[in-house]
Design an enzyme around this catalytic site. Structure first.
Site, PDB file in Angstrom:
ATOM      1  N   ASP A  43       0.842  -1.199   0.000  1.00 46.55           N
ATOM      2  CA  ASP A  43       0.000   0.000   0.000  1.00 46.55           C
ATOM      3  C   ASP A  43       0.873   1.243   0.000  1.00 46.55           C
ATOM      4  O   ASP A  43       1.442   1.616   1.024  1.00 46.55           O
ATOM      5  CB  ASP A  43      -0.912  -0.016   1.224  1.00 46.55           C
ATOM      6  CG  ASP A  43      -2.001   1.050   1.162  1.00 46.55           C
ATOM      7  OD1 ASP A  43      -1.690   2.172   0.711  1.00 46.55           O
ATOM      8  OD2 ASP A  43      -3.142   0.775   1.577  1.00 46.55           O
ATOM      9  N   LYS A  96      -6.301 -18.329  16.275  1.00 48.78           N
ATOM     10  CA  LYS A  96      -7.350 -18.927  15.439  1.00 48.78           C
ATOM     11  C   LYS A  96      -6.824 -20.058  14.567  1.00 48.78           C
ATOM     12  O   LYS A  96      -7.588 -20.742  13.881  1.00 48.78           O
ATOM     13  CB  LYS A  96      -8.010 -17.839  14.599  1.00 48.78           C
ATOM     14  CG  LYS A  96      -8.763 -16.828  15.456  1.00 48.78           C
ATOM     15  CD  LYS A  96      -9.210 -15.618  14.672  1.00 48.78           C
ATOM     16  CE  LYS A  96      -9.860 -14.594  15.602  1.00 48.78           C
ATOM     17  NZ  LYS A  96      -8.915 -14.041  16.603  1.00 48.78           N
ATOM     18  N   ASN A 107      -6.078 -11.481  20.324  1.00 49.69           N
ATOM     19  CA  ASN A 107      -6.579 -10.228  19.779  1.00 49.69           C
ATOM     20  C   ASN A 107      -5.836  -9.042  20.388  1.00 49.69           C
ATOM     21  O   ASN A 107      -5.645  -8.984  21.604  1.00 49.69           O
ATOM     22  CB  ASN A 107      -8.079 -10.089  20.065  1.00 49.69           C
ATOM     23  CG  ASN A 107      -8.892 -11.157  19.356  1.00 49.69           C
ATOM     24  OD1 ASN A 107      -9.486 -10.912  18.324  1.00 49.69           O
ATOM     25  ND2 ASN A 107      -8.908 -12.363  19.904  1.00 49.69           N
ATOM     26  N   ALA A 115       4.673 -10.278   9.034  1.00 52.35           N
ATOM     27  CA  ALA A 115       3.381  -9.873   9.594  1.00 52.35           C
ATOM     28  C   ALA A 115       2.320  -9.644   8.526  1.00 52.35           C
ATOM     29  O   ALA A 115       1.165  -9.349   8.860  1.00 52.35           O
ATOM     30  CB  ALA A 115       3.557  -8.604  10.431  1.00 52.35           C
ATOM     31  N   THR A 159     -21.642 -12.656  18.725  1.00 50.35           N
ATOM     32  CA  THR A 159     -22.054 -13.942  18.173  1.00 50.35           C
ATOM     33  C   THR A 159     -22.775 -14.797  19.203  1.00 50.35           C
ATOM     34  O   THR A 159     -23.783 -15.439  18.916  1.00 50.35           O
ATOM     35  CB  THR A 159     -20.828 -14.709  17.635  1.00 50.35           C
ATOM     36  OG1 THR A 159     -20.128 -13.879  16.721  1.00 50.35           O
ATOM     37  CG2 THR A 159     -21.245 -15.978  16.928  1.00 50.35           C
TER      38      THR A 159
END
Length: 245
Positions: free
Chosen positions: A35, A123, A163, A77, A188
Site C-alpha cells: 500500500d 485462530k 486479539n 506480519a 455472536t
C-alpha cells in the site's frame, strides 16, 4: 540483529514495531508493504536514515528475494486477517497467507536470512474459519522449512497470540464505529471469549521470540481471556448489544 525487515509493515504491528526498533542498535529497518499511501504516511512520520521502504507483495517471490538481500531478520506480519471479510474469498486468502508465507520462507533461505518469525494467530488452533485454516498452514510451512534451512543456518519460528487492543479490523474498532452510528453492538454468543493483549505487549513478545528462537518453535504467550459481553460493558455501559449468531 543488524538489519530487520518487516512484511506488512504498514499494519498495526508494523506501525508499533518501527518506533520500538528505532530505539535499539539495529543498523537498518526495512519496511515492505503493498500500500503506497499507507507507506508514504508512515515514512512521513520519521526522518531516521536507518529506515528503508519497499513496495511489494508477499505473493511476489522475486521481489522478496530482492528485498531480503543483506537482511539479518524477517518479521513476517503480512496477512489478510479480517475473518468476516475473507470468508467469501478463500482463494485470495490462500494466495497471501499460505503461498505468500511460502514465498517469504523460500526467499529468506535463499538469501541466507538468519532469523524468520511468522506472526500467527490463536485462530490457527482447531481452525473453524478460512483465516484460521490459512494461519495453521502457514505455521506448518514455517516449522517444516527448518529442515531445508539448516545448511544455510536460517532459523525459522512462529508466534501465536490473540486479539490486539486497538489493531485495525479488531472488534473494538468495529464497535466504536457502530457506537458513532447508534447501532447495537453485535455479539455472536454471550459465551464468546477472546484472548487479549496490547500492542506494546505484542511488540515485546515478537522481539523476544525473534531473539530466543532456535528453529521450529511456536511461541504462545500466557494471556487472560475476557467475555465479549464484559468488553462491551466496559466500552459502553448500558449500551444495547445484539446476539447475531
Amino acid at each position: 540483529m543488524k538489519s530487520v525487515l518487516i512484511t506488512g509493515a504498514t499494519g498495526s504491528l508494523g506501525n508499533a514495531l518501527v518506533p520500538h526498533l528505532l530505539t535499539t542498535q539495529v543498523n537498518r529497518i526495512a519496511c515492505l508493504s503493498r500500500d503506497e499511501v499507507k507507506q508514504s504516511q508512515l515514512a512521513a512520520s520519521y526522518s531516521d536514515d536507518r529506515l528503508r521502504w519497499f513496495l511489494g507483495d508477499v505473493r511476489d517471490e522475486a521481489r522478496l528475494t530482492q528485498a531480503f538481500k543483506g537482511v539479518t531478520a524477517v518479521i513476517h506480519a503480512a496477512a489478510l486477517k479480517r475473518v468476516d471479510k475473507v470468508a467469501y474469498d478463500p482463494e485470495e486468502v490462500l494466495k497471501t497467507n499460505v503461498l505468500g508465507t511460502a514465498n517469504v520462507l523460500r526467499a529468506a533461505v535463499a538469501t541466507k536470512v538468519e532469523r524468520v518469525l511468522l506472526v500467527s494467530s490463536d485462530k490457527a488452533v482447531a481452525a473453524t474459519n478460512v483465516y484460521g485454516s490459512t494461519k495453521m498452514l502457514a505455521e506448518c510451512l514455517t516449522i517444516a522449512s527448518n529442515v531445508y534451512a539448516y545448511p544455510q543456518g536460517s532459523i525459522l519460528a512462529a508466534v501465536r497470540y490473540g486479539n490486539v487492543f486497538g489493531s485495525r479490523g479488531s472488534v473494538l474498532q468495529l464497535w466504536r464505529h457502530l457506537l458513532a452510528s447508534g447501532s447495537p453492538l453485535p455479539i455472536t454468543s454471550p459465551r464468546c471469549t477472546r484472548f487479549w493483549l496490547t500492542l506494546d505487549h505484542a511488540v515485546d513478545f515478537v522481539l523476544r521470540a525473534l531473539q530466543e528462537a532456535r528453529g521450529g518453535e511456536i511461541f504462545v504467550p500466557k494471556l487472560k481471556a475476557a467475555k465479549l459481553t464484559d468488553l462491551a460493558q466496559a466500552l459502553a455501559p448500558a449500551y444495547p448489544t445484539e446476539v447475531v449468531g
